[in-house]
Design a protein around this motif. Structure first.
Motif, PDB file in Angstrom:
ATOM      1  N   ALA A 141       0.832  -1.200   0.000  1.00 53.52           N
ATOM      2  CA  ALA A 141       0.000   0.000   0.000  1.00 53.52           C
ATOM      3  C   ALA A 141       0.866   1.248   0.000  1.00 53.52           C
ATOM      4  O   ALA A 141       1.912   1.293   0.654  1.00 53.52           O
ATOM      5  CB  ALA A 141      -0.917   0.006   1.220  1.00 53.52           C
TER       6      ALA A 141
ATOM      7  N   LEU B  86      -4.646   6.039   3.100  1.00 56.65           N
ATOM      8  CA  LEU B  86      -4.372   5.148   1.986  1.00 56.65           C
ATOM      9  C   LEU B  86      -4.467   5.932   0.675  1.00 56.65           C
ATOM     10  O   LEU B  86      -5.512   6.506   0.354  1.00 56.65           O
ATOM     11  CB  LEU B  86      -5.374   3.990   1.985  1.00 56.65           C
TER      12      LEU B  86
ATOM     13  N   VAL C 280       0.951   5.109   1.160  1.00 55.16           N
ATOM     14  CA  VAL C 280       0.302   5.901   2.208  1.00 55.16           C
ATOM     15  C   VAL C 280       0.769   7.348   2.147  1.00 55.16           C
ATOM     16  O   VAL C 280       1.970   7.615   2.005  1.00 55.16           O
ATOM     17  CB  VAL C 280       0.629   5.304   3.600  1.00 55.16           C
TER      18      VAL C 280
END
Length: 262
Positions: free
Chosen positions: A177, A200, A179
């Motif tokens: 992910a 996110l 961020v």
């Protein structure tokens, strides 16, 4: 007679008290210096008196979003919106004046709410045109919410990284992910656990998720060598206003974190 008796008994029964409706009058929080705040309060006072009221709490909860992302209006708005209360609570509109204006005598204003973001500019005068444009800005922030509201993207808490080798940690990740970092909390000593708070931005690998969801990750961090032989992450390039790449396991426990580009 029976009808009269039934009516009398009914009058003696306790009637249910309807629950008060959730407040619909939006409150606004102003992020501005003293002069711009005074001018904006004057404009708001002239827009259908009482429709918009200033919130009792201050704007410190949202100021860090502006500090971290002042050069990136989109990230500023996303950060502020991720901290707004949910639809069932009192609606809040954050009025951010710390944008870049085209003209020196004008102030750029962003009206940020759960329903969207409106933008306009106002000046030092008392013209009615400013009132109309600010009202439209507020209405854009109060539009009905479209799509899913970003929720918390959960990461399992760990007091250490389970894989010491960085390359192995990257290879073992099933979720990756990106961020947007809003805040980093550091331990008091030379080493310990850093708290990374952000949102996110996108998923590079793994199940899709709604962007904007809040993220909190506990990161073993420190400077130099450590006697416990625990791998610790150097956080020097992962401050507020930057991006990080998180490598996560199936259970969303953190395996590795490193700086990332947008």
């Amino acid at each position: 007679m029976l009808l009269l008796l039934s009516a009398m008994l009914g009058m003696g029964q306790v009637q249910p008290v309807p629950k008060p409706a959730a407040p619909t009058v939006p409150a606004y929080i102003i992020l501005a210096d003293e002069a711009r705040r005074e001018r904006l309060q004057g404009i708001l006072a002239g827009i259908e008196a009482g429709r918009y009221r200033e919130a009792a709490e201050g704007g410190m909860f949202y100021v860090s979003c502006v500090s971290a992302w002042r050069a990136n209006p989109g990230e500023t708005e996303a950060c502020i919106r991720s901290r707004l209360p949910g639809p069932a609570e009192r609606p809040i509109i954050v009025l951010n004046t710390y944008g870049i204006s085209i003209r020196e005598d004008r102030t750029r204003l962003s009206c940020i709410g759960l329903g969207g973001t409106g933008t306009t500019e106002f000046g030092v005068g008392r013209g009615a045109r400013d009132g109309i444009s600010v009202e439209r800005c507020l209405e854009q922030a109060m539009r009905p919410i479209l799509g899913d509201r970003p929720r918390r993207f959960r990461i399992a808490f760990r007091d250490r990284l389970s894989i010491d080798d960085v390359e192995q940690a990257r290879a073992a990740a099933t979720n990756i992910a990106i961020v947007a970092i809003d805040h980093v909390g550091y331990p008091r000593g030379m080493s310990g656990l850093c708290l990374v708070q952000g949102r996110l931005a996108r998923i590079e690998q793994g199940p899709p998720a709604v962007s904007g969801g809040q993220i909190e990750a506990s990161v073993p961090c420190g400077i130099g060598n450590h006697g416990d032989r625990q791998r610790r992450v150097h956080m020097g390039e992962m401050g507020p206003g930057r991006f990080a790449r998180l490598y996560l396991s199936d259970e969303r426990s953190l395996l590795h974190i490193e700086p990332a580009s947008e």
